[in-house]
Write an enzyme that holds these catalytic residues in place. Structure first.
Site, PDB file in Angstrom:
ATOM      1  N   SER A 176       0.844  -1.180   0.000  1.00 19.51           N
ATOM      2  CA  SER A 176       0.000   0.000   0.000  1.00 19.51           C
ATOM      3  C   SER A 176       0.887   1.239   0.000  1.00 19.51           C
ATOM      4  O   SER A 176       1.959   1.228   0.582  1.00 19.51           O
ATOM      5  CB  SER A 176      -0.890  -0.026   1.233  1.00 19.51           C
ATOM      6  OG  SER A 176      -2.001   0.802   1.014  1.00 19.51           O
TER       7      SER A 176
ATOM      8  N   SER B 185       5.926   3.558   0.764  1.00 24.59           N
ATOM      9  CA  SER B 185       5.178   2.310   0.610  1.00 24.59           C
ATOM     10  C   SER B 185       5.652   1.299   1.638  1.00 24.59           C
ATOM     11  O   SER B 185       6.748   1.401   2.184  1.00 24.59           O
ATOM     12  CB  SER B 185       5.335   1.735  -0.797  1.00 24.59           C
ATOM     13  OG  SER B 185       6.655   1.291  -1.017  1.00 24.59           O
ATOM     14  N   CYS B 186       4.772   0.322   1.899  1.00 22.70           N
ATOM     15  CA  CYS B 186       5.087  -0.792   2.789  1.00 22.70           C
ATOM     16  C   CYS B 186       4.241  -1.968   2.325  1.00 22.70           C
ATOM     17  O   CYS B 186       3.796  -1.988   1.181  1.00 22.70           O
ATOM     18  CB  CYS B 186       4.821  -0.425   4.252  1.00 22.70           C
ATOM     19  SG  CYS B 186       3.105  -0.060   4.627  1.00 22.70           S
ATOM     20  N   LEU B 187       3.992  -2.918   3.172  1.00 23.33           N
ATOM     21  CA  LEU B 187       3.210  -4.081   2.767  1.00 23.33           C
ATOM     22  C   LEU B 187       1.707  -3.812   2.800  1.00 23.33           C
ATOM     23  O   LEU B 187       0.998  -4.063   1.840  1.00 23.33           O
ATOM     24  CB  LEU B 187       3.568  -5.282   3.653  1.00 23.33           C
ATOM     25  CG  LEU B 187       2.931  -6.611   3.253  1.00 23.33           C
ATOM     26  CD1 LEU B 187       3.389  -7.039   1.869  1.00 23.33           C
ATOM     27  CD2 LEU B 187       3.280  -7.675   4.279  1.00 23.33           C
TER      28      LEU B 187
ATOM     29  N   GLY C  10       0.172  -0.735   4.375  1.00 23.00           N
ATOM     30  CA  GLY C  10      -0.220   0.665   4.461  1.00 23.00           C
ATOM     31  C   GLY C  10      -0.043   1.294   5.826  1.00 23.00           C
ATOM     32  O   GLY C  10      -0.013   2.513   5.943  1.00 23.00           O
TER      33      GLY C  10
END
Length: 100
Positions: free
Chosen positions: A1, A80-82, A84
């Site tokens: 996300s 971004s990350c995995l 959100g």
């Protein structure tokens, strides 16, 4: 996300379009997550735990550590990350340091 101040949630296609406009993309996942899941092309990895320190570094030190020009407070940045959660935290950290 993905998160950006003007648009809290972006699609991957929106990110691709933004990247054409030289938006800095910072992936705040841990390095082991990048190793396991892969890296989004053109992104730089600064794990969330390092982000506050990284965004306050001397620009020369930032370039040496992350092989990327340090963003100015007005440069467009996307996190971004995995899922959100961390990218929203990263956005909050950046804004608390004066990034717009």
């Amino acid at each position: 996300s993905l998160c950006a101040a003007g648009e809290p949630n972006l699609s991957y296609q929106e990110l691709k379009d933004l990247k054409k406009a030289n938006v800095l993309h910072i992936d705040v996942r841990e390095r082991w997550e990048i190793d396991r899941s892969g890296k989004i092309p053109g992104s730089i990895n600064i794990p969330l735990g390092e982000l506050m320190e990284a965004l306050q570094m001397d620009p020369t030190e930032f370039k040496e550590q992350y092989n990327q020009k340090m963003p100015s407070k007005s440069d467009p940045v996307v996190f971004s990350c995995l899922a959100g959660t961390r990218s929203k935290q990263a956005l909050g950290f950046a804004m608390s340091l004066g990034f717009s």
